[in-house]
Design a protein around this motif. Structure first.
Motif, mmCIF file in Angstrom:
data_model
loop_
_atom_site.group_PDB
_atom_site.id
_atom_site.type_symbol
_atom_site.label_atom_id
_atom_site.label_comp_id
_atom_site.label_asym_id
_atom_site.label_seq_id
_atom_site.Cartn_x
_atom_site.Cartn_y
_atom_site.Cartn_z
ATOM 1 N N ALA A 19 23.043 16.454 -3.888
ATOM 2 C CA ALA A 19 21.885 16.058 -4.163
ATOM 3 C C ALA A 19 20.795 17.583 -4.369
ATOM 4 O O ALA A 19 20.024 17.514 -5.240
ATOM 5 N N ALA A 22 21.832 18.972 -7.901
ATOM 6 C CA ALA A 22 21.287 18.066 -8.880
ATOM 7 C C ALA A 22 19.707 18.214 -9.031
ATOM 8 O O ALA A 22 19.199 18.049 -10.197
ATOM 9 N N GLU A 23 19.281 18.390 -7.815
ATOM 10 C CA GLU A 23 17.508 18.780 -7.974
ATOM 11 C C GLU A 23 17.296 20.004 -8.399
ATOM 12 O O GLU A 23 16.466 19.894 -9.463
ATOM 13 N N ARG A 26 17.657 19.360 -12.073
ATOM 14 C CA ARG A 26 16.894 18.915 -12.883
ATOM 15 C C ARG A 26 15.512 19.567 -13.167
ATOM 16 O O ARG A 26 14.613 19.750 -13.967
ATOM 17 N N TRP A 40 16.581 12.304 -6.707
ATOM 18 C CA TRP A 40 17.260 13.339 -6.050
ATOM 19 C C TRP A 40 16.762 13.715 -4.541
ATOM 20 O O TRP A 40 17.313 14.105 -3.608
ATOM 21 N N THR A 44 18.153 13.509 -0.879
ATOM 22 C CA THR A 44 18.415 14.580 0.014
ATOM 23 C C THR A 44 17.902 14.494 1.336
ATOM 24 O O THR A 44 18.502 14.474 2.247
#
Length: 61
Positions: A19, A22-23, A26, A40, A44
């Motif tokens: 996460a 992915a954050e 992003r 995300w 998290t």
């Protein structure tokens, strides 16, 4: 019981890492209009909470 709680904790830590990656992706996207739909930050926070509680229960028992 301890082994299962430790495995839950390890799984939550792995989810935390995914996460966070992915954050970060992003936040650093090139196309600002492609925001995505996964929360995300919430994933998290939830995964780190699960990891901490599972580790606490594993250490207690």
């Amino acid at each position: 019981m301890q082994v299962s709680m430790l495995s839950v904790s390890i799984g939550a830590v792995v989810l935390f890492g995914i996460a966070e990656i992915a954050e970060w992706r992003r936040k650093h996207r090139h196309d600002v209009d492609r925001v995505g739909f996964m929360p995300w930050r919430g994933i998290t926070l939830a995964s780190i909470a699960v990891a901490l509680f599972a580790a606490a229960f594993a250490l207690k028992g």
